[in-house]
Design an enzyme around this catalytic site. Sequence first.
Site: not given
Length: 398
Positions: A237, A142, A51, A113, A74, A48, A277, A246
Amino acid sequence: MLKFEQKLRGNVALGVNPLGCKQDVLNQINYVKNNGTYEGPKKVLIIGASSSYGLATRISLAFGAGADTIGVSFEKGPKNERNLGTAGWYNNIAFRQAAEKEGLIAKNFVADAFSHETKQEVIDYIKQEFGGKVDLVVYSLASGVRKDPDTGETYHSAIKAIGEPVIGPHINMQTESFYTEKLEAASDEEIANTVKVMGGEDWQLWMEALKEADVLADGVLTTNYSYLGTELNHVYYGGGTLGRAKADCDEKAANIDALLADINGKAQMIVATAVTTKASSVIPFFPVYCIALYKVMSEQGTHETPIMHQERIYREMVYGDKPEFDKEGRLRPDNWEIDADTQAKTKELVLQLNETNFNSDLTAYDLFYKEFSNLSGFLVDNYVEEAITLDELKALEY
């Protein structure tokens, strides 16, 4: 000659400026170089890498610590004038070009990936052309979709609350509007699917494959990024589907620790700070939190972009002498964000926001929008427009 235009659908970027992406990468490289060098890993695999956190990590390690790097991502290249590909495609190219000028190896794998085939291709490259071993593996993938490499089943993540729906403020950067949104509660299946996509399963699969292939150096470190947030965003979150994913990464870190024990390796979870992001921009309510937080932290001198944050993480904490851990053993570079005074001021500001002032000098809306635009190569500092054709873009090698 091509003309590059920024286009949005809600908070999703549709357009890309390839030359702006290159300049943004160069800006990040210059930031690292201005900080000087530091002792760090020399052979790095970043899963990853195209970015945000992954790219910033790669830039810091290459231009700060002098590391050779492999990046897996990707991305899509240009097809025609209406479809110029993805920003990450051009970030990969710009990074490779700059790294090779410094005499560094910068191999890009543009592939899925999640697949066994990609893992094997990377392993073969490490054995044949990368010195045989890596001493750091960074997992910064991500994705909202994952295809299970064994069953072939495709899973989709869902950014939702758990238990009860959540109602809160949101912004739309396309229409520059402030509104109230309802975030529905996730089903058990949606929770499980989000963990499947965004949890630690694939991280563990990577480490198992690399270990079995004997391409991990003695003392290897592997890192993965998490985010815990605060009471201001916990309900959607940390307390939502993202939080479950997470938490799964934390569990898989323990498994990987055991896997690497005989080669003195370690898995390190890193609880990162809130940054702009492509993913964070579409998380419901999160942009409102960011425009308030950034205002407070900017005034305090603690606001960070991904490159600033990753520089601090690796230069000062992972390979420096200023690490801060919590009782679970996670590295906590989010210390500036979760500071009590910072959060109190952020909460006070969030409660003041409405449709007439959210994009005023009261907040850091302009900063958030600029950082978001930079992700696609727009509003980039030091950018100078150049003439380029579609054929020239297609001729670029990733």
